[in-house]
Design a protein around this motif. Sequence first.
Motif, PDB file in Angstrom:
ATOM      1  N   SER A  75      46.603  20.806  41.362  1.00 15.50           N
ATOM      2  CA  SER A  75      46.860  22.536  42.457  1.00 15.50           C
ATOM      3  C   SER A  75      45.556  23.021  42.767  1.00 15.50           C
ATOM      4  CB  SER A  75      47.674  23.267  42.018  1.00 15.50           C
ATOM      5  OG  SER A  75      46.752  23.434  40.562  1.00 15.50           O
TER       6      SER A  75
ATOM      7  N   TYR B 249      52.600  27.258  35.147  1.00 12.49           N
ATOM      8  CA  TYR B 249      52.395  26.045  34.097  1.00 12.49           C
ATOM      9  C   TYR B 249      53.083  25.575  33.667  1.00 12.49           C
ATOM     10  CZ  TYR B 249      47.736  28.042  33.415  1.00 12.49           C
ATOM     11  OH  TYR B 249      46.465  28.538  33.440  1.00 12.49           O
TER      12      TYR B 249
ATOM     13  N   CYS C 247      48.699  22.845  34.855  1.00 13.86           N
ATOM     14  CA  CYS C 247      48.808  23.945  35.742  1.00 13.86           C
ATOM     15  C   CYS C 247      48.877  23.265  36.975  1.00 13.86           C
ATOM     16  CB  CYS C 247      47.551  24.306  35.972  1.00 13.86           C
ATOM     17  SG  CYS C 247      47.549  26.060  37.066  1.00 13.86           S
TER      18      CYS C 247
ATOM     19  N   SER D  77      50.216  24.653  39.823  1.00 12.71           N
ATOM     20  CA  SER D  77      50.069  25.440  41.117  1.00 12.71           C
ATOM     21  C   SER D  77      49.472  27.177  41.434  1.00 12.71           C
ATOM     22  CB  SER D  77      50.940  26.208  41.567  1.00 12.71           C
ATOM     23  OG  SER D  77      51.531  27.127  42.769  1.00 12.71           O
ATOM     24  N   VAL D  78      48.578  27.190  41.689  1.00 12.09           N
ATOM     25  CA  VAL D  78      47.454  28.228  41.802  1.00 12.09           C
ATOM     26  C   VAL D  78      47.888  29.166  43.195  1.00 12.09           C
ATOM     27  CG1 VAL D  78      45.945  27.578  40.382  1.00 12.09           C
ATOM     28  CG2 VAL D  78      45.277  26.510  42.631  1.00 12.09           C
TER      29      VAL D  78
ATOM     30  N   GLY E  86      43.585  23.412  39.515  1.00  9.85           N
ATOM     31  CA  GLY E  86      44.668  23.397  38.085  1.00  9.85           C
ATOM     32  C   GLY E  86      44.250  22.129  37.984  1.00  9.85           C
TER      33      GLY E  86
ATOM     34  N   CYS F  58      48.664  31.677  38.186  1.00  6.38           N
ATOM     35  CA  CYS F  58      48.861  30.408  37.923  1.00  6.38           C
ATOM     36  C   CYS F  58      49.973  30.267  37.185  1.00  6.38           C
ATOM     37  CB  CYS F  58      48.114  29.917  36.155  1.00  6.38           C
ATOM     38  SG  CYS F  58      45.403  30.238  37.225  1.00  6.38           S
TER      39      CYS F  58
ATOM     40  N   ALA G 108      38.931  27.125  43.384  1.00  2.68           N
ATOM     41  CA  ALA G 108      40.075  26.990  41.861  1.00  2.68           C
ATOM     42  C   ALA G 108      40.645  25.800  42.097  1.00  2.68           C
ATOM     43  CB  ALA G 108      41.085  28.081  41.814  1.00  2.68           C
TER      44      ALA G 108
ATOM     45  N   THR H 195      41.685  25.250  34.353  1.00  2.00           N
ATOM     46  CA  THR H 195      41.865  25.171  35.561  1.00  2.00           C
ATOM     47  C   THR H 195      40.087  25.897  35.873  1.00  2.00           C
ATOM     48  OG1 THR H 195      43.874  26.876  35.758  1.00  2.00           O
ATOM     49  CG2 THR H 195      42.776  27.230  37.553  1.00  2.00           C
TER      50      THR H 195
END
Length: 608
Positions: A369, A424, A408, A410-411, A382, A422, A380, A388
């Motif tokens: 991500s 997880y 991770c 999604s950010v 992930g 974030c 960023a 991240t």
Amino acid sequence: MVVPKLSVGASLLFLATASFGAGSKLAFTWTQAGTSVCSAYSPDGIRMAHGGNNGIVELREAQTLRHTLTLVGHQDLIRTVNYSADGGSIISTAADFKLCTWDSATGLLTHIEALPSDPRCCAVAPNGSWIATGDAAGRRIVWSLPSFQRIYDSGPEGMSGILAIDVSPDSSTFVAVFGNGVAREFRSDGSFRREFASPTTLNSVSFSPDGSKILFSSADDLLREYSSSTGLLQRTFPPSVAGRDCATYSNDGQTILTSRTNLVTQVDEATGGLIRTISLPATVTHLEFAPDDARFSAVGGRGLWTYDVATGNPIANRFTSSISSVPLAISPKSKFVLTGRGVGGMNAWNSENGDQLPNVPISNGAVLSTAFEPAGHVLAAGGMDGITRLYDVSNWALVRNLNWAASCLSVAYSPDSSALACGYANNAFVVWNPTNGSVIRQLAGHTGAVQSVAFSRTGNKLASGSADATVKIWDATNGALLQTIPGNTGGVWCVSLTPNGERVAAACNDGVVREYQSSTGVLVQAFQASQQALFAVQYSNGGRELLVGGNDGKIALWDAASGQLLSGPYYVGIVRTIRSDQNDRIIAYSGDQGWGCVRIARSVASGP
């Protein structure tokens, strides 16, 4: 089936055959296939048509390979592309069992023909009056042009399908190579002429420009040349010019190109001597000389290359080392798009024309991500390893790591860049301070992987979507849980908030887009966007529209108020991610078969 031509603005390249409402429509800016399959030069050598596993045919400048037009309409990987003899049309076949013709100047779809089986090869008669197709069932069909009436249909003949077809220069016959290694010649009316005797399996076929010889590549790595008048073998080339996969004559007949795995060999036709061998980074599946014989193209794996015939030097390429393009990010000022390289790092692309920029060496592992902070100074990323990583975009130097004990998924940055959310794989949802790397808060409550997180553009709300089939709405300022919204069948893959945060859309595993009032959790509407899982949803046009994509490989634009389909669906390969820049000027998608950029062309009535 004849498709009527559509009225198209200057920015609109081609609109698929779905019905559209008034207002917004998707226009493809450029696409990149995950795997290249086929290519063809225009008769004047100015353009190239290029097909890939994303079901899209790209037209490119032959010299630079820069994108010029996108042809969208097939529903599966492209098998073949050919120009008509006069160059006015492009003929494509695909694994969707369709043959399509397109206007080569405008990119408009002009004809669709249903095929009885998966096509494997297609060749155009030089006189422009007919084409021959061969399919996986061993069926040969001869079609008249431009009417597409069937002159001959052999019916399925088995023999492991047909691998290759080439038409004689005088358009009187064609040779088909079958999957069992047998090669046969047929007249233009489809009647049998003869079979070529060979001690081994034959793989490809090419007529010499004067029609006197027929060249085959073979399973034993030897090139064999037959007399077209007698049908007898007249020469076997020495092993030093091995050719197993494909072989073709230059247009002047003086040079032969042949390939074996990733090696392309140039051969002097008169002497059979080796000129040079060129090593490519992928197995070559197609070779072709430009009409003037000054360069040749090679297709294979994840690339399209052109080379200078005289020197063997590379001229241009459309190659990506990308293995998985799922993670995706657009720089806030729309200058470039990033896609993942699976095993680590990312590829960068010019958002305007798709030119590949220097790769971005940003990770020690697979990136799942990505998100730019709103000013565009930090990225960023992930990771699958739970880290991240934050990078300075000016030099891609690592700023800091945010460590967690699970991948991770999604950010998302807050609009003021003060927080990074974030999600997880171990059900955790964490909001970090990206400036110092401290945890601001953990948001507890999900019982499944947190697969998507999103801020509203006002910054007051935060949404999360989970494999536990719930959407949760949080107060972004203090972390208070505002709503838990259940009932999203099969789990939520992606969430998106309207700019003002009043509504949230969920892309769900059952193919339904569900839109809720974020303050109350009340369902506003639900519409079946696909019969398969939806992986991506993104609000556009101030929350008036929704871009949706998923496992069926299609991307479409929907009216957020009514659930009406506005544009598409277009097949582009499985869509995992959709992202837009801050003003929706550029929208990018990525997935298992490729990635690209689209624009939304809007009428005045449909909004900004």
